[in-house]
Design a protein around this motif. Structure first.
Motif, PDB file in Angstrom:
ATOM      1  N   THR A  34       0.787  -1.148   0.160  1.00 32.33           N
ATOM      2  CA  THR A  34      -0.030   0.015  -0.111  1.00 32.33           C
ATOM      3  C   THR A  34       0.672   1.244   0.026  1.00 32.33           C
ATOM      4  O   THR A  34       0.451   2.369   0.124  1.00 32.33           O
ATOM      5  CB  THR A  34      -0.736   0.035   1.324  1.00 32.33           C
ATOM      6  N   ALA A  41      -0.649   4.376   6.074  1.00 32.88           N
ATOM      7  CA  ALA A  41      -1.616   4.350   4.933  1.00 32.88           C
ATOM      8  C   ALA A  41      -2.591   3.105   5.015  1.00 32.88           C
ATOM      9  O   ALA A  41      -2.441   2.195   5.702  1.00 32.88           O
ATOM     10  CB  ALA A  41      -0.600   3.982   3.781  1.00 32.88           C
ATOM     11  N   LEU A  72      -3.376   8.435   3.083  1.00 33.23           N
ATOM     12  CA  LEU A  72      -2.314   8.787   3.604  1.00 33.23           C
ATOM     13  C   LEU A  72      -2.382   9.590   4.945  1.00 33.23           C
ATOM     14  O   LEU A  72      -2.999  10.349   4.925  1.00 33.23           O
ATOM     15  CB  LEU A  72      -1.214   8.986   2.763  1.00 33.23           C
ATOM     16  N   TYR A  98      -5.684   1.338   2.395  1.00 36.40           N
ATOM     17  CA  TYR A  98      -6.284   1.461   0.928  1.00 36.40           C
ATOM     18  C   TYR A  98      -7.484   0.237   1.114  1.00 36.40           C
ATOM     19  O   TYR A  98      -7.418  -0.924   1.491  1.00 36.40           O
ATOM     20  CB  TYR A  98      -5.304   0.968  -0.082  1.00 36.40           C
ATOM     21  N   ASN A 145      -3.614  -1.900   5.297  1.00 34.75           N
ATOM     22  CA  ASN A 145      -3.227  -0.689   6.158  1.00 34.75           C
ATOM     23  C   ASN A 145      -2.175  -0.945   6.990  1.00 34.75           C
ATOM     24  O   ASN A 145      -1.584  -2.351   7.022  1.00 34.75           O
ATOM     25  CB  ASN A 145      -4.333  -0.483   7.188  1.00 34.75           C
TER      26      ASN A 145
END
Length: 815
Positions: free
Chosen positions: A20, A704, A645, A706, A719
């Motif tokens: 990610t 981060a 982010l 996603y 994550n």
């Protein structure tokens, strides 16, 4: 097999996280609907009203319900382990914890000291360190408010507030079941949530969670030994076998439950009733104590075991011969910690045309019992103890908030709280036996009994003035009147310790200590907020806060002390200073950037220590300053739907400004600064300009997340979050051997489930770097030499360690 599985899952989690492209751990929650692109608005109640996090003149970290669930942030310790500038040290006795925020925290060794970092649950203040034994799950949100927060959050919040809000009933039926297995501790976890309407106006939510460990986080590698004994009544000597405590610790069992009723008969009236309970038991109350730094060639001075920064401890049961008649320990002498609690909270909100009335009423009760290897690293010179403490509190708060269409609006309110703590402790020391004593006292060196009754009345108010539509001035004050009536005595002392402990029937009349304390305080604050556009907020604030003085129920009535009353009582703690910041939402609601700076002076910061020359626990007060800068960001680009982010970087400098007669650490020499001789023969040092305990200068996070559809009715979520801390002293008394080096921990997870959220499978990894660190420390009992000598004789450093690498497999279904 289990270790191989754990390593494999950790590798999968790390690999998924790296895919990610992680950037900094979160100081802002992942958006509830990240796949839509752009940032989601985050609602907080930092000023006891619902506002966007970008609209409040407060430095606040908000964590959403989704993030709590995604990363299993279901305890104060788990929240702290991924939040910059917040640390939690789990202690065995005393208050049970040291919560530290921006370098300001409260000593763990006194049960009478309330935490400078207040915990607020569903609007109710909880100041006891044992709150870390509560399990907080099925949450709607978590808010961490940094710096003094006197006006809106009850009392005692001189360093900040951790505010937790549990979930309410849903408007449509919802049922959720979750099962998890954590491989390191071999822990199984089951959870069920049922929620929905009972009628058109009444909703119900039931949440239950249970877990059991067959293994543990730490390994106890102690060996059995013979404990030397002496019967003072007959002079007979002997030995008693002390067997090792269980190898796998803490072997936790836990059961949590909450029932919520929410009644909304009209669009003006909302009444919520929440009842909750917690049961938690471990096989040792000091399971996370580690001899992490020993000056004697890396070997413990107490038992000869190797010292290491690792998840290993050395602790033994109470000898069976001592265990039977000793209160609160079973016949096998097992060590344990058992925590039970329940609470009921009623929240009523009534909205008039221009006034909102809010009432929050609560009763909470908890009982904590333990049997402790109280040298924390056992040896034939060990001592043990048991404790039974009960705390209960009733509180009622009422607030009125106006929302007139005028430049000026008001908030007015009052708080009443009634508390009681009962405390009993039983201590086994130096192998002392007295066959002539009552059966429950035969194997005790001493026992203590104490209580404190408290009552608090507070009035508070705030006025907000819209000078112009973009400029707001707010000012308020809280007045607090608090009383604490306390009692302490040691009703039994073995004749072998009568030279140390003052008897209950002391002829000087000092065997029973009564303290009637009264505290009064005004805590004002003022803030100025400028919002030139809807996306930019600039604020400055002057804040003060107050934490009451009190009574150390677990102290010692030392015969060597000339004033035991002063040993057991301590003064209030106060804070005052400035905070300023700018909050921005930029790039078409894709980027959030917040910058803040602060400087606070703390007067009479409460510092507890053991004064070995007079064998007494004492709470001293010191002045300190904490100042720093915090930068946080969150980026959710519309060009990559589902990507978030986030991160932060924080600079903090926390130093004593006035502590001229601070305690010396064990074995500190004159050349090392332990050179101030007191009238009672004690020796002290001057800590002016020296760092506070657990106060890293730099902390940072980067991370981060996603979330994306995979097609065929499936979706995936990934994550990763990295938390960094620079080095710090774990001791509050400047001991260089207590230094914790810089470290970084990585949390990561991967989730696969159905698009309609009917089911989900997740792997949740924490501390995947498997880094050991300490968040508090004590000088090892019975190690080191006297302070103030010509030659240094330092003690072993026993630290409160963190949890090692864990990986949990979790499956969730909704129906």
């Amino acid at each position: 097999m289990i270790r191989n599985t754990s390593s494999l899952l950790a590798g999968v989690a790390v690999g998924a996280a790296l895919w990610t492209m992680p950037a900094m751990a979160q100081d802002a929650p992942v958006a509830d609907n990240a796949t839509a692109g752009g940032l989601e608005d985050i609602i907080v109640t930092a000023r006891k009203r619902q506002e966007s996090v970008q609209d409040v003149p407060v430095a606040v970290t908000a964590i959403s319900a989704e993030l709590v669930q995604r990363q299993d942030l279901t305890s104060i310790e788990k929240i702290a382990a991924r939040t910059p500038n917040l640390n939690v040290g789990r202690a065995s006795n005393g208050s049970g914890a040291q919560l530290t925020l921006r370098g300001i925290g409260s000593s763990s060794t006194s049960i009478g000291i309330e935490q400078s970092v207040a915990v607020v649950v569903d609007g109710v203040y909880y100041g006891q360190g044992r709150i870390i034994n509560e399990g907080f799950f099925d949450l709607a949100r978590v808010e961490i408010l940094k710096g003094p927060q006197a006006l809106f959050f009850g009392k005692n919040a001189t360093a900040g507030v951790i505010s937790l809000t549990s979930a309410d009933p849903t408007s449509t039926p919802e049922f959720k079941a979750r099962a998890g297995y954590e491989f390191k501790a071999q822990q199984a976890q089951l959870e069920f949530v049922g929620s929905g309407p009972l009628t058109d106006t009444l909703g119900l939510r039931v949440a239950v969670r249970g877990s059991k460990m067959w293994g543990g986080y730490y390994r106890n590698v102690a060996a059995p030994f013979d404990y030397p004994t002496i019967d003072v009544a007959t002079g007979a000597t002997g030995t008693a076998l002390a067997n090792p405590a269980p190898v796998d610790q803490p072997g936790e069992r836990e059961l949590l439950g909450r029932v919520t009723l929410k009644w909304e008969p009209t669009d003006r009236l909302t009444a919520t009733l929440k009842a909750s309970g917690t049961y938690n038991k471990t096989n040792n109350n000091s399971w996370n104590y580690v001899a992490f730094n020993c000056p004697n060639g890396g070997v413990s001075q107490l038992n000869g075991y190797a010292c290491a920064r690792d998840f290993v401890t050395h602790q033994n049961r109470i000898p069976a011969a001592f265990a039977g008649p000793t209160p609160f320990v079973n016949d096998d002498g097992d060590l344990y910690n058992r925590y039970k609690s329940w609470a009921v909270t009623a929240n009523v909100n009534y909205e008039l045309d221009n006034v909102t009335l809010t009432s929050v009423t609560n009763y909470n009760w908890n009982n904590n019992r333990w049997a402790c290897a109280c040298d924390f690293q056992s040896s034939p010179a060990s001592n043990w103890a048991t404790e039974n403490s009960t705390y209960h509190a009733f509180s009622s708060e009422f607030r009125a908030l106006t929302t007139f269409d005028s430049p000026v609006n008001l908030m007015l309110g009052g708080l009443y709280q009634k508390t009681k703590r009962d405390f009993d402790q039983y201590i086994i020391l130096a192998g002392l036996v007295n066959s002539a004593a009552a059966p429950e006292d035969q194997y005790l060196a001493t026992r203590k009994t104490s209580f404190t009754d408290g009552e608090t009345i507070a009035l508070f108010g705030q006025a907000t003035w819209k000078i112009v539509p973009t400029l707001e001035l707010a000012g308020g004050v809280r007045y607090t009147h608090e009383t604490k009536d306390s009692f302490f005595t040691q009703p039994y002392n073995n004749p072998g310790v009568t030279a140390i402990f003052r008897p209950q029937d002391d002829p000087d009349g000092l065997g029973v200590i009564n303290a009637d304390q009264t505290f009064r305080n005004w805590s004002p604050e003022v803030s100025l907020t400028w919002k030139p556009t809807s996306d930019i907020l600039v604020y400055g604030a002057y804040k003060t806060a107050y934490k009451s003085g009190g009574f150390s129920n677990g102290g010692i009535n030392s015969k060597l002390s000339t004033n035991p009353f002063d040993d057991l009582t301590f003064d209030p703690e106060r804070a005052a200073g400035f905070e300023a910041g700018i909050k921005t939402t930029l790039a078409d609601n894709q980027l959030r950037l917040n910058l803040g700076a602060y400087s606070y002076l703390y007067k009479d910061l409460q510092v507890d220590f053991f004064n070995s020359p007079i064998f007494a626990f004492q709470t001293l007060t010191a002045d300190a300053r904490t100042k720093g800068v915090e930068l946080e960001f969150e980026y959710a680009p519309r060009s990559v739907e589902g990507l978030n982010l986030h991160g932060s970087i924080n600079y903090n400098r926390a130093r004593y400004t006035d502590f001229p007669q601070a305690p010396c650490y064990a074995g500190q020499s004159i050349a090392q600064g332990c050179s101030i001789v007191l009238a009672d023969g004690g020796v002290r040092q001057n800590l002016e300009g020296k760092p506070l305990s657990v106060a890293p200068r730099w902390t940072g996070t980067i991370g981060a997340a996603y979330d994306s559809s995979m097609g065929n009715g499936l979706k995936i979520g990934l994550n990763a979050d990295l938390r960094y801390s620079s080095s710090y002293l774990a001791s509050g008394f400047g001991n260089p051997l207590s230094r914790q080096g810089r470290y970084a921990t990585l949390d990561a997870g991967v989730r696969i489930g159905s698009d309609d959220d009917r089911w989900e499978f997740a792997l949740i990894g924490k501390n995947l770097t498997n880094r050991f660190y300490v968040t508090g420390v004590v000088d090892g009992p019975s190690t080191g030499g006297a302070s103030g000598g010509l030659v240094a004789a330092p003690a072993d450093q026993l630290g409160f360690g963190n949890v090692p690498r864990t990986v949990m497999a979790q499956i969730t279904t909704r129906f």
